[in-house]
Design a protein around this motif. Structure first.
Motif, PDB file in Angstrom:
ATOM      1  N   VAL A  28       4.449  13.062   3.514  1.00  0.00           N
ATOM      2  CA  VAL A  28       3.888  14.346   3.065  1.00  0.00           C
ATOM      3  C   VAL A  28       4.951  15.158   2.317  1.00  0.00           C
ATOM      4  O   VAL A  28       4.681  15.751   1.269  1.00  0.00           O
ATOM      5  N   ARG A  29       6.180  15.159   2.849  1.00  0.00           N
ATOM      6  CA  ARG A  29       7.293  15.878   2.186  1.00  0.00           C
ATOM      7  C   ARG A  29       7.562  15.278   0.805  1.00  0.00           C
ATOM      8  O   ARG A  29       7.695  15.987  -0.184  1.00  0.00           O
ATOM      9  N   LYS A  30       7.643  13.948   0.752  1.00  0.00           N
ATOM     10  CA  LYS A  30       7.929  13.241  -0.494  1.00  0.00           C
ATOM     11  C   LYS A  30       6.879  13.554  -1.561  1.00  0.00           C
ATOM     12  O   LYS A  30       7.183  13.624  -2.757  1.00  0.00           O
ATOM     13  N   SER A  31       5.646  13.747  -1.122  1.00  0.00           N
ATOM     14  CA  SER A  31       4.541  14.006  -2.053  1.00  0.00           C
ATOM     15  C   SER A  31       4.423  15.485  -2.421  1.00  0.00           C
ATOM     16  O   SER A  31       3.547  15.848  -3.211  1.00  0.00           O
ATOM     17  N   GLY A  32       5.251  16.331  -1.807  1.00  0.00           N
ATOM     18  CA  GLY A  32       5.217  17.761  -2.108  1.00  0.00           C
ATOM     19  C   GLY A  32       3.972  18.460  -1.619  1.00  0.00           C
ATOM     20  O   GLY A  32       3.477  19.402  -2.243  1.00  0.00           O
ATOM     21  N   LEU A  33       3.453  17.992  -0.465  1.00  0.00           N
ATOM     22  CA  LEU A  33       2.168  18.523   0.026  1.00  0.00           C
ATOM     23  C   LEU A  33       2.280  19.213   1.389  1.00  0.00           C
ATOM     24  O   LEU A  33       1.288  19.368   2.090  1.00  0.00           O
ATOM     25  N   THR A  34       3.490  19.642   1.761  1.00  0.00           N
ATOM     26  CA  THR A  34       3.676  20.234   3.095  1.00  0.00           C
ATOM     27  C   THR A  34       2.888  21.526   3.282  1.00  0.00           C
ATOM     28  O   THR A  34       2.636  21.935   4.407  1.00  0.00           O
ATOM     29  N   ASP A  35       2.495  22.160   2.177  1.00  0.00           N
ATOM     30  CA  ASP A  35       1.714  23.403   2.294  1.00  0.00           C
ATOM     31  C   ASP A  35       0.229  23.130   2.481  1.00  0.00           C
ATOM     32  O   ASP A  35      -0.531  24.037   2.847  1.00  0.00           O
ATOM     33  N   MET A  47       0.845  -1.197   0.000  1.00  0.00           N
ATOM     34  CA  MET A  47       0.000   0.000   0.000  1.00  0.00           C
ATOM     35  C   MET A  47       0.879   1.245   0.000  1.00  0.00           C
ATOM     36  O   MET A  47       1.907   1.296   0.657  1.00  0.00           O
ATOM     37  N   ASN A  48       0.471   2.262  -0.760  1.00  0.00           N
ATOM     38  CA  ASN A  48       1.169   3.541  -0.736  1.00  0.00           C
ATOM     39  C   ASN A  48       0.167   4.652  -0.978  1.00  0.00           C
ATOM     40  O   ASN A  48      -1.036   4.410  -1.027  1.00  0.00           O
ATOM     41  N   GLU A  49       0.685   5.893  -1.139  1.00  0.00           N
ATOM     42  CA  GLU A  49      -0.219   7.030  -1.284  1.00  0.00           C
ATOM     43  C   GLU A  49      -0.999   6.995  -2.592  1.00  0.00           C
ATOM     44  O   GLU A  49      -2.033   7.643  -2.733  1.00  0.00           O
ATOM     45  N   GLN A  50      -0.496   6.219  -3.583  1.00  0.00           N
ATOM     46  CA  GLN A  50      -1.185   6.121  -4.869  1.00  0.00           C
ATOM     47  C   GLN A  50      -2.220   4.996  -4.852  1.00  0.00           C
ATOM     48  O   GLN A  50      -3.258   5.094  -5.480  1.00  0.00           O
ATOM     49  N   GLU A  51      -1.911   3.925  -4.136  1.00  0.00           N
ATOM     50  CA  GLU A  51      -2.759   2.726  -4.158  1.00  0.00           C
ATOM     51  C   GLU A  51      -3.127   2.339  -2.730  1.00  0.00           C
ATOM     52  O   GLU A  51      -2.404   1.611  -2.068  1.00  0.00           O
ATOM     53  N   LEU A  52      -4.237   2.857  -2.251  1.00  0.00           N
ATOM     54  CA  LEU A  52      -4.693   2.553  -0.892  1.00  0.00           C
ATOM     55  C   LEU A  52      -5.215   1.121  -0.821  1.00  0.00           C
ATOM     56  O   LEU A  52      -5.636   0.547  -1.820  1.00  0.00           O
ATOM     57  N   SER A  53      -5.201   0.548   0.381  1.00  0.00           N
ATOM     58  CA  SER A  53      -5.897  -0.709   0.586  1.00  0.00           C
ATOM     59  C   SER A  53      -7.385  -0.488   0.307  1.00  0.00           C
ATOM     60  O   SER A  53      -7.875   0.649   0.337  1.00  0.00           O
ATOM     61  N   TYR A  79      -1.081   8.001   4.458  1.00  0.00           N
ATOM     62  CA  TYR A  79      -1.481   7.512   3.140  1.00  0.00           C
ATOM     63  C   TYR A  79      -2.841   8.067   2.717  1.00  0.00           C
ATOM     64  O   TYR A  79      -3.028   8.465   1.566  1.00  0.00           O
ATOM     65  N   LEU A  80      -3.809   8.079   3.652  1.00  0.00           N
ATOM     66  CA  LEU A  80      -5.162   8.490   3.290  1.00  0.00           C
ATOM     67  C   LEU A  80      -5.222   9.969   2.908  1.00  0.00           C
ATOM     68  O   LEU A  80      -5.691  10.294   1.806  1.00  0.00           O
TER      69      LEU A  80
END
Length: 232
Positions: free
Chosen positions: A63-70, A1-7, A32-33
């Protein structure tokens, strides 16, 4: 499971989050969610709350890896203490915990002013669904949707609730789930067939005990009657 493919379980939890919600995901683990929902433009802001430092750090990294810290804030906090007034949260997800723990988190959040009553609650208890439904009913939350699903040979229930006028449920509705009781899908029948067998085994053991716990025996007999009625 990852941020692209949730369970499948988490994907179904996410499906009940309203479009453009401001989400608090409590016990977020790797976040992940909220990350997945943000990448799909389903939510506009999220708090990922985690009480344990290891998972908190994993969520921060994700969150950092996904570029979503803002747009996703990760906070180390106990339960709904992760929520601040300025967050303007209108949806709360709590998944993968026992119903008693989720109930305790909600009770503390209510008492500490972390909930204002406008939030949609999307809850996925691993066990103890009845005690969670009881809390919702006692605090004027109506159960607007429920799901039961199976993944990796485990059964999960999702309870979606919103604050409304006082709602009264029967003991059977609290036990089975009012919406699940209406639908009675295949997974529902499979779960309660297993529960029937398990409870019959427990009853047999209790009745062999030298000192029978009469109250518990009566409770299980009543539950067995309900289950047999539902399965009939």
């Amino acid at each position: 499971m990852n941020e692209q493919e949730l369970s499948r379980r988490l994907a179904r939890v996410g499906s009940h989050v309203p479009q453009d919600a401001r989400l608090a995901d409590i016990g977020s683990d790797h976040a992940y969610l909220p990350v997945a929902l943000m990448l799909k433009n389903k939510i506009t802001f999220a708090v990922a709350g985690e009480v344990v430092r290891g998972p908190f750090q994993s969520a921060e990294k994700q969150v950092r890896k996904s570029g979503l810290t803002d747009r996703i804030v990760v906070r180390l906090a106990d339960g709904l203490e992760a929520i601040e007034v300025n967050d303007e949260i209108n949806a709360i997800t709590i998944a993968g915990m026992g119903g008693t723990l989720i109930r305790s988190i909600l009770e503390s959040g209510k008492n500490n002013g972390r909930m204002n009553g406008t939030e949609r609650l999307i809850l996925q208890p691993n066990i103890g669904e009845k005690t969670l439904r009881e809390w919702l009913a006692q605090n004027d939350y109506a159960i607007i949707e429920e799901e039961i699903l199976e993944e990796n040979k485990k059964t999960y229930e999702i309870i979606v609730a919103e604050k409304q006028k006082p709602t009264t449920y029967t003991e059977q509705e609290l036990f089975f789930g009012p919406k699940l009781l209406e639908e009675k899908n295949e997974v529902f029948f499979q779960k309660w067939q297993r529960e029937l067998t398990a409870k019959e085994r427990v009853l047999s053991q209790l009745e062999k005990a030298e000192e029978k716990p009469l109250e518990k025996v009566e409770e299980i007999k009543m539950q067995l009657a309900w289950i047999k009625e539902v399965l009939a």
